[in-house]
Design a protein around this motif. Structure first.
Motif, mmCIF file in Angstrom:
data_model
loop_
_atom_site.group_PDB
_atom_site.id
_atom_site.type_symbol
_atom_site.label_atom_id
_atom_site.label_comp_id
_atom_site.label_asym_id
_atom_site.label_seq_id
_atom_site.Cartn_x
_atom_site.Cartn_y
_atom_site.Cartn_z
ATOM 1 N N ILE A 172 0.829 -1.204 0.000
ATOM 2 C CA ILE A 172 0.000 0.000 0.000
ATOM 3 C C ILE A 172 0.867 1.259 0.000
ATOM 4 O O ILE A 172 0.664 2.176 -0.805
ATOM 5 N N ILE A 173 1.845 1.304 0.893
ATOM 6 C CA ILE A 173 2.611 2.529 1.117
ATOM 7 C C ILE A 173 3.647 2.759 0.026
ATOM 8 O O ILE A 173 3.804 3.887 -0.472
ATOM 9 N N TYR A 174 4.345 1.706 -0.383
ATOM 10 C CA TYR A 174 5.411 1.870 -1.377
ATOM 11 C C TYR A 174 4.864 1.756 -2.807
ATOM 12 O O TYR A 174 4.908 2.719 -3.578
ATOM 13 N N THR A 175 4.317 0.584 -3.139
ATOM 14 C CA THR A 175 3.920 0.346 -4.528
ATOM 15 C C THR A 175 2.783 1.264 -4.965
ATOM 16 O O THR A 175 2.840 1.875 -6.040
ATOM 17 N N GLN A 176 1.764 1.362 -4.120
ATOM 18 C CA GLN A 176 0.605 2.172 -4.504
ATOM 19 C C GLN A 176 0.831 3.667 -4.277
ATOM 20 O O GLN A 176 0.810 4.463 -5.215
ATOM 21 N N ARG A 177 1.061 4.054 -3.030
ATOM 22 C CA ARG A 177 1.070 5.484 -2.706
ATOM 23 C C ARG A 177 2.355 6.186 -3.148
ATOM 24 O O ARG A 177 2.299 7.282 -3.704
ATOM 25 N N TYR A 178 3.506 5.574 -2.905
ATOM 26 C CA TYR A 178 4.740 6.185 -3.405
ATOM 27 C C TYR A 178 4.758 6.138 -4.931
ATOM 28 O O TYR A 178 5.209 7.080 -5.592
ATOM 29 N N GLY A 179 4.228 5.056 -5.488
ATOM 30 C CA GLY A 179 4.111 4.971 -6.936
ATOM 31 C C GLY A 179 3.281 6.101 -7.502
ATOM 32 O O GLY A 179 3.632 6.715 -8.524
ATOM 33 N N ASN A 180 2.165 6.435 -6.855
ATOM 34 C CA ASN A 180 1.331 7.548 -7.301
ATOM 35 C C ASN A 180 2.062 8.883 -7.185
ATOM 36 O O ASN A 180 1.898 9.770 -8.042
ATOM 37 N N PHE A 181 2.857 9.036 -6.124
ATOM 38 C CA PHE A 181 3.664 10.253 -5.980
ATOM 39 C C PHE A 181 4.603 10.423 -7.179
ATOM 40 O O PHE A 181 4.729 11.518 -7.736
ATOM 41 N N LEU A 182 5.248 9.330 -7.597
ATOM 42 C CA LEU A 182 6.172 9.399 -8.730
ATOM 43 C C LEU A 182 5.437 9.684 -10.040
ATOM 44 O O LEU A 182 5.937 10.416 -10.897
ATOM 45 N N ILE A 183 4.238 9.112 -10.197
ATOM 46 C CA ILE A 183 3.431 9.401 -11.388
ATOM 47 C C ILE A 183 3.081 10.885 -11.445
ATOM 48 O O ILE A 183 3.206 11.534 -12.491
ATOM 49 N N HIS A 184 2.669 11.452 -10.306
ATOM 50 C CA HIS A 184 2.316 12.860 -10.271
ATOM 51 C C HIS A 184 3.546 13.748 -10.465
ATOM 52 O O HIS A 184 3.438 14.867 -10.977
ATOM 53 N N LEU A 185 4.710 13.247 -10.055
ATOM 54 C CA LEU A 185 5.946 14.000 -10.253
ATOM 55 C C LEU A 185 6.264 14.116 -11.737
ATOM 56 O O LEU A 185 6.677 15.174 -12.211
ATOM 57 N N LYS A 186 6.034 13.002 -12.475
ATOM 58 C CA LYS A 186 6.248 13.024 -13.930
ATOM 59 C C LYS A 186 5.173 12.209 -14.648
ATOM 60 O O LYS A 186 4.229 12.753 -15.172
ATOM 61 N N ASN A 187 5.334 10.876 -14.650
ATOM 62 C CA ASN A 187 4.375 10.021 -15.351
ATOM 63 C C ASN A 187 4.622 8.561 -14.966
ATOM 64 O O ASN A 187 5.516 8.257 -14.167
ATOM 65 N N GLU A 188 3.848 7.641 -15.539
ATOM 66 C CA GLU A 188 3.986 6.225 -15.200
ATOM 67 C C GLU A 188 5.334 5.666 -15.634
ATOM 68 O O GLU A 188 5.909 4.810 -14.952
ATOM 69 N N GLU A 189 5.835 6.123 -16.758
ATOM 70 C CA GLU A 189 7.144 5.662 -17.225
ATOM 71 C C GLU A 189 8.240 6.041 -16.230
ATOM 72 O O GLU A 189 9.151 5.253 -15.956
ATOM 73 N N TYR A 190 8.119 7.234 -15.661
ATOM 74 C CA TYR A 190 9.091 7.678 -14.662
ATOM 75 C C TYR A 190 8.984 6.826 -13.401
ATOM 76 O O TYR A 190 10.000 6.434 -12.821
ATOM 77 N N ARG A 191 7.751 6.535 -12.965
ATOM 78 C CA ARG A 191 7.560 5.649 -11.811
ATOM 79 C C ARG A 191 8.263 4.319 -12.040
ATOM 80 O O ARG A 191 8.986 3.820 -11.163
ATOM 81 N N ASP A 192 8.059 3.724 -13.205
ATOM 82 C CA ASP A 192 8.664 2.425 -13.497
ATOM 83 C C ASP A 192 10.180 2.520 -13.526
ATOM 84 O O ASP A 192 10.884 1.596 -13.079
ATOM 85 N N HIS A 193 10.697 3.640 -14.038
ATOM 86 C CA HIS A 193 12.145 3.859 -14.069
ATOM 87 C C HIS A 193 12.711 3.933 -12.653
ATOM 88 O O HIS A 193 13.733 3.292 -12.348
ATOM 89 N N VAL A 194 12.063 4.692 -11.776
ATOM 90 C CA VAL A 194 12.536 4.839 -10.399
ATOM 91 C C VAL A 194 12.437 3.512 -9.658
ATOM 92 O O VAL A 194 13.376 3.098 -8.965
ATOM 93 N N PHE A 195 11.311 2.826 -9.805
ATOM 94 C CA PHE A 195 11.165 1.521 -9.158
ATOM 95 C C PHE A 195 12.248 0.550 -9.624
ATOM 96 O O PHE A 195 12.757 -0.248 -8.834
ATOM 97 N N ALA A 196 12.602 0.612 -10.894
ATOM 98 C CA ALA A 196 13.614 -0.312 -11.439
ATOM 99 C C ALA A 196 14.978 -0.053 -10.828
ATOM 100 O O ALA A 196 15.692 -0.997 -10.462
ATOM 101 N N TYR A 197 15.380 1.224 -10.704
ATOM 102 C CA TYR A 197 16.715 1.442 -10.152
ATOM 103 C C TYR A 197 16.740 1.269 -8.637
ATOM 104 O O TYR A 197 17.769 0.909 -8.064
ATOM 105 N N ILE A 198 15.609 1.465 -7.956
ATOM 106 C CA ILE A 198 15.548 1.128 -6.532
ATOM 107 C C ILE A 198 15.722 -0.374 -6.344
ATOM 108 O O ILE A 198 16.478 -0.833 -5.481
ATOM 109 N N GLU A 199 15.043 -1.164 -7.166
ATOM 110 C CA GLU A 199 15.162 -2.620 -7.090
ATOM 111 C C GLU A 199 16.586 -3.065 -7.379
ATOM 112 O O GLU A 199 17.106 -3.996 -6.741
#
Length: 238
Positions: A172-199
């Motif tokens: 809930i907190i990381y994938t959903q809510r932090y993910g939404n923060f990253l989408i609002h910061l830029k877009n879904e592609e950016y969220r996926d990029h950030v999640f990938a380098y965190i992983e």
């Protein structure tokens, strides 16, 4: 863990990103409340140590925390800057040196192994760096070293990414809510990029795990400063 980024790979990524990490207004944009924590931590340090004499900033990046802290204090502390990236160190020293009459010295490498004097620092700053640690032994070794570097009464101030203890809450907190923060910061592609380098690059641990470990290795008092979703700031006193 074997597929995580090496220290050399982390160094190479940060070598290319100096200007972005030099922005006092935004801090590190992917870190929730980055600018807020920059202000909060440096204000707390200034008020807790009115005669501050020595600071070590591990993973200092371009020196934002040191620049902000030195704008608040009048004691001309020595500032030791440590980072994997030489371009980051060069930028940090360039920005910090004019702001204090104390010694400004750089150290390139891993804070767990760089030659530093023990019982030497009033304050250690560690922001967005500890999530690069890996297993339990890494974390314990790091906290033991940081404890030894501080003077009695000294403290370490940490702002970093954390995990939740509970898998559903992590979702809930990381994938959903932090993910939404990253989408609002830029877009879904950016969220996926950030999640990938965190992983690939990061291994954050729960806040409770870190607070307990700090006390286990000898810190006499720990306190939470701020938490927002998967980011938290906290302090430990020797």
């Amino acid at each position: 863990m074997q597929n995580k980024s090496t220290l050399q790979e982390i160094e190479e990524r940060f070598d290319k990103d100096v200007e972005r990490f030099s922005n006092l207004e935004t801090g590190q944009a992917t870190m929730l409340d980055s600018a807020f924590n920059l202000d909060l931590i440096t204000d707390c340090i200034q008020q807790h140590y009115p005669n501050l004499s020595s600071v070590l900033d591990i993973g200092c990046g371009a020196g934002n925390y040191d620049v902000k802290l030195l704008s608040r204090v009048t004691s001309n502390p020595s500032v030791h800057l440590l980072d994997l990236s030489q371009p980051m160190l060069d930028k940090a020293k360039e920005r910090v040196s004019p702001l204090t009459q104390g010694e400004v010295k750089t150290f390139k490498g891993d804070f767990r192994t760089v030659d530093l004097v023990e019982n030497n620092y009033d304050v250690i700053i560690a922001t967005a760096v500890l999530h690069h640690l890996r297993d339990d032994n890494d974390w314990e070794t790091a906290f033991v070293r940081l404890h030894r570097l501080l003077k009695p009464g000294g403290s370490i101030w940490i702002f970093d990414m954390i995990q939740q203890n509970t898998p559903k809450l992590q979702e809930i907190i990381y994938t959903q809510r932090y993910g939404n923060f990253l989408i609002h910061l830029k877009n879904e592609e950016y969220r996926d990029h950030v999640f990938a380098y965190i992983e690939k690059e990061d291994s954050p641990r729960p806040l409770v795990y870190q607070l307990n470990l700090l006390q286990q290795v000898g810190f006499r008092q720990v306190d939470v400063l701020h938490k927002n979703l998967c980011m938290a700031s906290y302090v430990a006193f020797k």
